[in-house]
Design an enzyme around this catalytic site. Sequence first.
Site, PDB file in Angstrom:
ATOM      1  N   TYR A   1       0.812  -1.218   0.000  1.00 20.34           N
ATOM      2  CA  TYR A   1       0.000   0.000   0.000  1.00 20.34           C
ATOM      3  C   TYR A   1       0.848   1.273   0.000  1.00 20.34           C
ATOM      4  O   TYR A   1       0.621   2.191  -0.787  1.00 20.34           O
ATOM      5  CB  TYR A   1      -0.959   0.020   1.212  1.00 20.34           C
TER       6      TYR A   1
ATOM      7  N   ASP B   1      -8.318  -3.794  -0.871  1.00 21.17           N
ATOM      8  CA  ASP B   1      -9.465  -2.981  -1.296  1.00 21.17           C
ATOM      9  C   ASP B   1      -9.017  -1.773  -2.109  1.00 21.17           C
ATOM     10  O   ASP B   1      -9.708  -1.328  -3.014  1.00 21.17           O
ATOM     11  CB  ASP B   1     -10.259  -2.515  -0.081  1.00 21.17           C
TER      12      ASP B   1
ATOM     13  N   LYS C   1     -10.900  -9.782   5.871  1.00 22.38           N
ATOM     14  CA  LYS C   1     -11.566  -8.499   6.129  1.00 22.38           C
ATOM     15  C   LYS C   1     -12.316  -8.069   4.865  1.00 22.38           C
ATOM     16  O   LYS C   1     -11.715  -7.880   3.806  1.00 22.38           O
ATOM     17  CB  LYS C   1     -10.519  -7.462   6.505  1.00 22.38           C
TER      18      LYS C   1
END
Lengths: 279, 529
Positions: free
Chosen positions: B268, B303, B375
């Site tokens: 990320y 995500d 998640k």
Amino acid sequence: MSNTAGGGHVSSTPTPGERSGTQGSVVRPYGDMTGDGMIQVSFTLPVPHDKRAEGAALQLAGKMGMSPALLVHAKAMGPEHTFFVVYGSVTHLVELDKVEVLERDFPLLSAKEINTTIKKTLRRPLVVVGACIGTDAHTVGIDAILNIKGFAGEKGLEYYSEVQVVNLGAQVLVPELVERAREEQADAVLVSQVVTQRDAHIHNTTAMSAAFREAYPAGAVPILIAGGPRFEEGSAKALGVDRIFGKGTTPSEVASYLIHAVAQRHGAATRQQPAKEQQ
Amino acid sequence: MSTPKVLELDRATVRRARSHAARLGKPVVELATSHTTVSVERATLRLAGLSGADHERVPWVNHLVDAVRDQVGIEHGVTTPIWDALRRDEAPDLLTLAQKASSGSVNFRIPEQRGEATRARRAAMAAVRPGIRRIDRQRAARDRQIARLGDPKQRPWIYLIVATGDIFEDIPQAQAAAREGADIIAVIRSTGQSLLDYVPEGATREGFAGTYATQENFRLMRAALDEVGKELGRYIRLVNYASGLCMPEIAALAGLERLDMMLNDSMYGILFRDINPIRTFVDQRFSRQVHARAGIIINTGEDNYLTTADAVEAAHTVTVSQLMNEYFGKEAGLEDWQLGLGHAFEINPDLPESFRLELAHALLARHLFPDAPLKWMPPTKHMTGDIFKGHLLDGFFNLAGAMTGQSILLVGMMTEAVVTPFLSDRDLALQNVRYVLNSAGGLVEDFHPPRDGFIQTRARHVLDEAITLMDEMSARTPTRGWSPLLEAIADGTFGHMKRPADQGKGLEGVARKADDYDNPATTLLEEGR
């Protein structure tokens, strides 16, 4: 809902002409019948849910111009708050001829249009240098506009094939920014200012624009844009920049403005040149 | 998490996917073990008990590491020169040494005599050990509280975010959220903290769109959630972010203050914060070693890829990232139950069969990682401001979570991309979750997509694409002399962002380890002592 709270009870019932919606410039909200004035709102009051709370909700609805108001839902949200949904007819009228709209003074273009316009007017990529200046480390604004990730479902300027983006990131010093802008032969410089403690955003932006005016010959300064949530609309002149963008600005708005501004300058430059030759 | 094997994935294919991930990951691990960073060194000093900051709020760990770096470099590890200086009575204790070093009045050296170096190392080890012990005690305290109070009764666990910028506002909001049904509270960080090369100090009240991660803020929120957990009879988990330039230090602080989950993605920071890839992989390995020791569950950030790339076209990049996160996580010592791999409901709802595609993707993750606390993250990209449609979309997101046996459910708000959620928005969102879980929570038992039907086929297709992508990455001839994963990151394979390994923020804080590199924290973490 129209059975229980029709517009007929309201003193300012519109005339048949207004009801038709074709003649007058006065309209009312539309529930399921022209002119019924029906709206729906939801809100929370910081009071425990009981009879008094429901009365309080109706009082607020009345003050908002809902008459009659129909409380259709009330629910405790924890021990100290109550959530309401209210339907009702508003007494207010909307006068369409008095609606004022601040029109954008440049057309909003698609990514494709932007790329083709750059190709046509500049015949090279448009160079944009961006930074958070001063002590500001909040790159969220500049990143939303420049980074490919973008904002509000729109990709940032990096995504445009004809825009070359140099994002210097956080805490960039003004001299560093000017130097990089010259090095990259920037057409435009974007600075983001989120931190507003002690008016830092105003000081930083004025310092920045002054530095650019000093470093560049008159008329050759890149297009200067400042963005941030707390700039006053219309303060661009005072800050010495070409444009201010506020909260909620999307990358395509900035890109469209850049095209507009570049085209204006470019147009102005090509018109001026023959005049010079004649002298 | 007994998910029926309804996808009927070919076991050999799954094994192949894992071995591909290992092949890509291995050279990166070698890179991570052969380098250190200023943040790893600062984290080590934090474990040795050095905290606090000067009057300009520059932490003492930064002063001390900078001083050592300027004089002898960090490639030997900072602990040997620091405890050597202490042994030479340059200062009576670590804090005083840091203070003196900040004014340039300490001479650091790499002890040349073997005996001196050994004694300095032994002293450093003795100083760092209590920090690791405290992490162990916090883990035991968590286990005790969970044994006493219990875990949430339902799966998925309900995950809510608070973010006011002011820790003293966050606390009542977090307690209220727990009372409303949240099992996990995440305190979002202030915008921009990931790019600060230091960890702020003390309780903070002035964050932007979030609250600064500081040791004191961690401690305050932990105490508040322990209090409300006792009242509710369920352990409330606390989440923060081990990401950005101070990832290892934040991980250490999280272990010391008993946080339960940390966002900690392998890529990320590289992709979305433009942090140097090598810095990230080195920092990440250390932080994951700390998380492994502390019993912390990591949450990965797949995500995010889907917010820049198309959720259907790029579905396989999520799978690749999950496999990489699993590989790196396990290599650093994390166990399956600590791998909160991420994925999200981000397919354009206007696309025909979008919900079936979501189910296929969610089941794929569930089946590839049967023992990981996955998640499941709500729609953000296609939340348009039409709150009514958004509320419905969140309902479908919740349903997909229930049907596919997800473990952690981040509660979606209809105000996404509109405003900071109102009190009522949060309540409506929780009602949405409760309705779906009450009415369809057991659906995972009945949901068996037919053999070779749409869902099975789609899931297999995504897995195949993931394997093909990893194959291509491995097969590509390196143009810059880096390992295949670094080359792929430089080429924009993930999230369309090009991040070369010789650029990005924080590169100047990376150093290749010298032969005599020593770090007592790494030793304790790796040897399980």
